[in-house]
Motif scaffolding. Sequence first.
Motif, PDB file in Angstrom:
ATOM      1  N   LEU A   1       0.834  -1.205   0.000  1.00  0.00           N
ATOM      2  CA  LEU A   1       0.000   0.000   0.000  1.00  0.00           C
ATOM      3  C   LEU A   1       0.867   1.253   0.000  1.00  0.00           C
ATOM      4  CD1 LEU A   1      -2.793  -1.062   2.544  1.00  0.00           C
ATOM      5  CD2 LEU A   1      -2.954  -0.985   0.048  1.00  0.00           C
ATOM      6  N   ALA A   2       1.998   1.196   0.694  1.00  0.00           N
ATOM      7  CA  ALA A   2       2.907   2.340   0.723  1.00  0.00           C
ATOM      8  C   ALA A   2       3.458   2.619  -0.670  1.00  0.00           C
ATOM      9  CB  ALA A   2       4.047   2.095   1.705  1.00  0.00           C
ATOM     10  N   THR A   3       3.771   1.572  -1.427  1.00  0.00           N
ATOM     11  CA  THR A   3       4.282   1.784  -2.782  1.00  0.00           C
ATOM     12  C   THR A   3       3.210   2.362  -3.705  1.00  0.00           C
ATOM     13  OG1 THR A   3       3.739  -0.472  -3.528  1.00  0.00           O
ATOM     14  CG2 THR A   3       5.900  -0.124  -2.520  1.00  0.00           C
ATOM     15  N   TRP A   4       1.957   2.199  -3.326  1.00  0.00           N
ATOM     16  CA  TRP A   4       0.856   2.806  -4.093  1.00  0.00           C
ATOM     17  C   TRP A   4       0.625   4.265  -3.711  1.00  0.00           C
ATOM     18  CZ3 TRP A   4      -3.374  -1.572  -3.510  1.00  0.00           C
ATOM     19  CH2 TRP A   4      -2.913  -2.721  -4.166  1.00  0.00           C
ATOM     20  N   GLY A   5       1.392   4.775  -2.770  1.00  0.00           N
ATOM     21  CA  GLY A   5       1.260   6.164  -2.366  1.00  0.00           C
ATOM     22  C   GLY A   5       0.280   6.402  -1.236  1.00  0.00           C
ATOM     23  N   ILE A   6      -0.167   5.349  -0.565  1.00  0.00           N
ATOM     24  CA  ILE A   6      -1.122   5.493   0.535  1.00  0.00           C
ATOM     25  C   ILE A   6      -0.370   5.856   1.818  1.00  0.00           C
ATOM     26  CG2 ILE A   6      -2.845   4.304   1.954  1.00  0.00           C
ATOM     27  CD1 ILE A   6      -3.514   2.617  -0.489  1.00  0.00           C
TER      28      ILE A   6
END
Length: 309
Positions: A199-204
């Motif tokens: 999710l962090a790599t998705w910008g969340i």
Amino acid sequence: MPAGRAGSAGGLKDSGKIEVATETLTGMGSVTDNQQIASLPGGLAQRSVPFHRRYRAAGRFGSLVLGALTLAGCASMVAPKPKDPDALAEYEEANDRFEPLNRKMYNLSVWADKYSLRPVAKAYVWAVPRPVRSSLGNMIRTMNEPVVFFNDVGAGKPRRAGDSFARWCINMVAGVGGFVDVAKYVGYPHHDNDGGLTLATWGIASGPYLFLPMMGPSSIRDGVGYGIDQGLSPWNYVPRGYGLITFNWAYNIMGTINTRADHLDDLDQVQRDALDPYATIRSAYQQQRKALADSIKNDHRATVPDWYN
């Protein structure tokens, strides 16, 4: 400066690198494998990759829900925003708006660990030789490899996904069910990934820092990611029978004890030497999660392994 924000790791006497498991730092962590991030003040480094089985999932998901409900209903547990510019900068950097409640949960976890898991882990170290403990750690890591693989796919990193898949195949066959990490010696070292990092790599954004009993350091994003990992773990879909229920219990219990035993000295040092162990753990967790997410985002290796060329 407010307690828990300044000098978060300044009390550590040893400036060397320390490898610990993030959830083990809580005193009540579940099974994790090792990873080192060594860019923290005082040399503290730690790791966070949960392992996912249905029995542990029920307790940890319940803990997450209970914690969320408690946070929603306890306005008095929200740390007020300071008006002083310097204090405000520290407040925002800590990202710990629920610090009063989080500290209570931390103290509860440390107390429970002192009288439960830590004595068991010490007895385990005394009774079980290190090579056997290392083999159990390898097996636990191998069992979690499918979750890493699916998260590598979700993060859009085919090279990492290929490495995870290769590791699982090699260690399950040549490594005798994962007890020997053969893949490491043939060019496939272990790497970590989980739902929160994907999710962090998705910008969340991570959302506020949380310390949940029986779960330890977390955040809103990582809590959601943990739920995703439960759905990705193939072991949660294995049919009952043939002793699998017994295996699940033994796997969870031994994995937890084995991980705690690996970090007895590390945790004792944090509790003994850190000026504020809670803030030290919080800082280590947040910096480590950011470093892991950045390492995944910045992994632009070619899809095929080097030896193929």
